[in-house]
Design a protein around this motif. Sequence first.
Motif, short mmCIF file in Angstrom:
data_model
loop_
_atom_site.label_atom_id
_atom_site.label_comp_id
_atom_site.label_asym_id
_atom_site.label_seq_id
_atom_site.Cartn_x
_atom_site.Cartn_y
_atom_site.Cartn_z
N GLU A 15 58.43 19.48 8.82
CA GLU A 15 59.33 18.32 8.91
C GLU A 15 58.68 17.13 9.61
OE1 GLU A 15 62.33 18.18 7.40
OE2 GLU A 15 61.78 20.15 6.63
N ASP A 16 57.43 17.28 10.03
CA ASP A 16 56.72 16.19 10.72
C ASP A 16 56.00 15.32 9.70
OD1 ASP A 16 57.57 17.38 13.06
OD2 ASP A 16 55.67 18.41 13.43
N ALA A 17 56.13 14.00 9.87
CA ALA A 17 55.50 13.06 8.94
C ALA A 17 54.43 12.25 9.65
CB ALA A 17 56.55 12.12 8.36
N TYR A 18 53.31 12.05 8.95
CA TYR A 18 52.22 11.21 9.44
C TYR A 18 52.00 10.13 8.38
CZ TYR A 18 51.32 15.21 12.47
OH TYR A 18 51.44 16.23 13.39
N PRO A 19 52.40 8.87 8.65
CA PRO A 19 52.23 7.79 7.64
C PRO A 19 50.75 7.60 7.29
CG PRO A 19 53.62 7.07 9.46
CD PRO A 19 53.04 8.38 9.86
N LEU A 20 50.44 7.58 6.00
CA LEU A 20 49.06 7.44 5.57
C LEU A 20 48.49 6.07 5.88
CD1 LEU A 20 49.11 9.32 2.14
CD2 LEU A 20 48.42 10.16 4.38
N SER A 21 49.34 5.06 6.02
CA SER A 21 48.85 3.72 6.34
C SER A 21 48.25 3.66 7.75
CB SER A 21 49.99 2.70 6.22
OG SER A 21 51.02 3.02 7.14
N ARG A 22 48.61 4.59 8.62
CA ARG A 22 48.08 4.61 9.99
C ARG A 22 46.88 5.54 10.15
NH1 ARG A 22 53.83 4.51 12.77
NH2 ARG A 22 54.23 2.29 12.53
N VAL A 23 46.55 6.28 9.10
CA VAL A 23 45.42 7.20 9.17
C VAL A 23 44.14 6.40 8.93
CG1 VAL A 23 44.30 9.20 8.12
CG2 VAL A 23 46.77 9.17 8.43
N THR A 24 43.24 6.37 9.93
CA THR A 24 41.99 5.63 9.78
C THR A 24 40.89 6.48 9.18
OG1 THR A 24 41.37 6.13 12.06
CG2 THR A 24 42.52 4.05 11.67
N SER A 25 40.87 7.77 9.48
CA SER A 25 39.88 8.66 8.89
C SER A 25 40.34 10.11 9.01
CB SER A 25 38.51 8.49 9.56
OG SER A 25 38.56 8.97 10.89
N THR A 26 39.74 10.95 8.20
CA THR A 26 40.00 12.39 8.28
C THR A 26 38.65 13.09 8.28
OG1 THR A 26 40.06 12.71 5.90
CG2 THR A 26 42.15 12.22 6.98
N ARG A 27 38.62 14.24 8.90
CA ARG A 27 37.39 15.04 8.85
C ARG A 27 37.75 16.50 9.04
NH1 ARG A 27 35.10 16.47 13.82
NH2 ARG A 27 36.11 15.49 15.58
N PRO A 28 37.00 17.36 8.37
CA PRO A 28 37.22 18.79 8.58
C PRO A 28 36.44 19.27 9.79
CG PRO A 28 35.62 18.46 6.85
CD PRO A 28 36.07 17.10 7.29
N GLN A 29 36.90 20.35 10.37
CA GLN A 29 36.21 20.97 11.48
C GLN A 29 36.29 22.49 11.28
OE1 GLN A 29 38.04 20.45 15.33
NE2 GLN A 29 36.13 20.86 16.40
N VAL A 30 35.22 23.19 11.61
CA VAL A 30 35.17 24.64 11.42
C VAL A 30 35.05 25.30 12.79
CG1 VAL A 30 33.89 26.55 10.39
CG2 VAL A 30 34.08 24.38 9.17
N GLU A 31 35.94 26.25 13.05
CA GLU A 31 35.90 27.03 14.28
C GLU A 31 35.52 28.46 13.91
OE1 GLU A 31 39.20 28.84 17.20
OE2 GLU A 31 39.25 26.66 17.03
N ARG A 32 34.33 28.84 14.29
CA ARG A 32 33.83 30.17 13.95
C ARG A 32 34.14 31.15 15.09
NH1 ARG A 32 31.35 29.01 9.44
NH2 ARG A 32 30.11 27.16 9.23
N PRO A 33 34.44 32.38 14.74
CA PRO A 33 34.68 33.38 15.79
C PRO A 33 33.37 33.71 16.50
CG PRO A 33 34.75 34.40 13.63
CD PRO A 33 34.62 32.93 13.40
N PRO A 34 33.46 34.32 17.69
CA PRO A 34 32.23 34.71 18.39
C PRO A 34 31.42 35.69 17.54
CG PRO A 34 34.15 35.03 19.80
CD PRO A 34 34.65 34.66 18.44
N GLU A 35 30.12 35.70 17.78
CA GLU A 35 29.25 36.63 17.05
C GLU A 35 29.71 38.06 17.25
OE1 GLU A 35 26.63 35.96 15.05
OE2 GLU A 35 27.00 33.83 15.28
#
Length: 161
Positions: A15-35
Amino acid sequence: MMHVRVQGQALWVGEDAYPLSRVTSTRPQVERPPERSWTISRFIFLLLALAYLAITIDTSNQSALNVTLMAAGPIALPLLFLIGLYQLRAGLRRKTLHKLIIETASSRTIVVTSHDSRQISSLRKAIHNPRAEFAIQVENAHFGDKIAQYGDHNTGKRVGL
């Protein structure tokens, strides 16, 4: 089940909205588990510590520390072993998490977290296409916000855990 969609020039996460006009950039991030080797070596260290404690309990010595160890040992040592076994199992089963970070003029927020990198990639493409209509349903969603912000590091709504 959590609904994540791009509709009406907004990114909707539940139910949360994030207006696209206010989004300046997007980027993916990867969180790897410990070895795996690190997880296993922690468990082996725990086994060695428990074995040392079990061996050092001297029934002939009546010092206060030894009496305490003799009383608590039969309960504490198996309990610590089970806790370590649970941590080993949980550590070996952890999967890689893929996160979508959106940046606005004022903040950086992790909006969606998923084990499937394709969902994050598709959502990111839909955010940058002004005519896009996109929707996914995420199984095993964590409802409610988990927010911990310290400076510019934060975690947003965690989805798909």
